[in-house]
Design a protein around this motif. Structure first.
Motif, PDB file in Angstrom:
ATOM      1  N   ASN A  52       0.824  -1.099   0.019  1.00  0.00           N
ATOM      2  CA  ASN A  52      -0.061   0.117  -0.004  1.00  0.00           C
ATOM      3  C   ASN A  52       0.701   1.286   0.078  1.00  0.00           C
ATOM      4  OD1 ASN A  52      -2.938  -0.437   0.140  1.00  0.00           O
ATOM      5  ND2 ASN A  52      -1.986  -2.317   1.607  1.00  0.00           N
ATOM      6  N   PHE A  70      -0.396   5.769   7.819  1.00  0.00           N
ATOM      7  CA  PHE A  70      -1.538   5.757   7.096  1.00  0.00           C
ATOM      8  C   PHE A  70      -2.764   6.345   7.656  1.00  0.00           C
ATOM      9  CE2 PHE A  70       1.086   2.557   5.018  1.00  0.00           C
ATOM     10  CZ  PHE A  70       0.624   2.568   3.834  1.00  0.00           C
ATOM     11  N   GLU A  73      -6.890   3.515   5.134  1.00  0.00           N
ATOM     12  CA  GLU A  73      -6.027   2.961   3.698  1.00  0.00           C
ATOM     13  C   GLU A  73      -5.423   3.919   3.078  1.00  0.00           C
ATOM     14  OE1 GLU A  73      -6.873  -0.592   3.452  1.00  0.00           O
ATOM     15  OE2 GLU A  73      -7.905  -0.072   5.493  1.00  0.00           O
ATOM     16  N   SER A  74      -5.467   5.169   3.353  1.00  0.00           N
ATOM     17  CA  SER A  74      -4.875   6.281   2.600  1.00  0.00           C
ATOM     18  C   SER A  74      -3.472   6.460   3.223  1.00  0.00           C
ATOM     19  CB  SER A  74      -5.718   7.597   2.817  1.00  0.00           C
ATOM     20  OG  SER A  74      -5.132   8.693   2.118  1.00  0.00           O
ATOM     21  N   TYR A  75      -2.500   6.413   2.432  1.00  0.00           N
ATOM     22  CA  TYR A  75      -1.143   6.830   2.377  1.00  0.00           C
ATOM     23  C   TYR A  75      -0.636   8.042   2.875  1.00  0.00           C
ATOM     24  CZ  TYR A  75       4.059   6.506   2.215  1.00  0.00           C
ATOM     25  OH  TYR A  75       5.359   6.554   2.380  1.00  0.00           O
ATOM     26  N   CYS A  76      -0.152   8.268   4.054  1.00  0.00           N
ATOM     27  CA  CYS A  76       0.301   9.908   4.514  1.00  0.00           C
ATOM     28  C   CYS A  76       1.518  10.148   3.916  1.00  0.00           C
ATOM     29  CB  CYS A  76      -0.114  10.061   5.971  1.00  0.00           C
ATOM     30  SG  CYS A  76      -1.855   9.647   6.551  1.00  0.00           S
TER      31      CYS A  76
END
Length: 159
Positions: A52, A70, A73-76
């Motif tokens: 991911n 993250f 589910e969103s990559y930071c």
């Protein structure tokens, strides 16, 4: 929203350990809810993290190192992007969280919104209104202030 921090509990690298401690310590100081996920003891966590992290964010060898951050589910980002956000007082934006009222980041957002509203008012005002006295007809006047890359100096339209 749950912030996920992928860590390695048994890393042999002191640099990785320090980076992990920095991220975790800062999140705890801000009282941000997060879930630490160990990639050293849990193969599923390791595989999920590796799959991911966006390809353009992976190092040359293709294997991202902890800490990786993250929001659900969103990559930071990784430690370097976290560090940059911390230095710029943009950690909440980096994490995809709303800044708390009164924080530097919250104040910056409020100032930006106020400047945008002033610009809208200036653009909708009849020619010459909203400008400070002085300056003749047809001259450009600078209004507002330099916002450090968040919009710049606003100029009134010519009359």
């Amino acid at each position: 929203m749950v912030i996920k921090v992928f860590l390695a509990s048994s890393s042999g690298s002191t640099a990785i350990k320090k980076k992990q401690q920095d991220v975790v310590g800062f999140l705890e100081a801000l009282k941000v809810d997060y879930t630490p996920l160990d990639i050293a003891c849990n193969e599923d966590n390791r595989m999920w993290m590796r799959q991911n992290v966006p390809e353009d964010k992976k190092p040359a060898n293709g294997i991202p190192l902890p800490p990786q951050i993250f929001n659900e589910e969103s990559y930071c980002g990784d430690y370097d992007t976290f560090f940059d956000a911390k230095e710029d007082n943009l950690v909440y934006t980096f994490l995809g969280l709303p800044p708390p009222p009164g924080s530097k980041e919250g104040q910056a957002e409020e100032e930006e919104e106020q400047e945008e509203e002033e610009l809208r008012q200036l653009e909708s005002a009849p020619c010459g209104q909203g400008l400070k006295s002085g300056g003749g007809r047809g001259r450009r006047r600078r209004v507002g202030r330099n916002t450090g890359g968040r919009g710049g100096v606003v100029e009134a339209k010519r009359c």
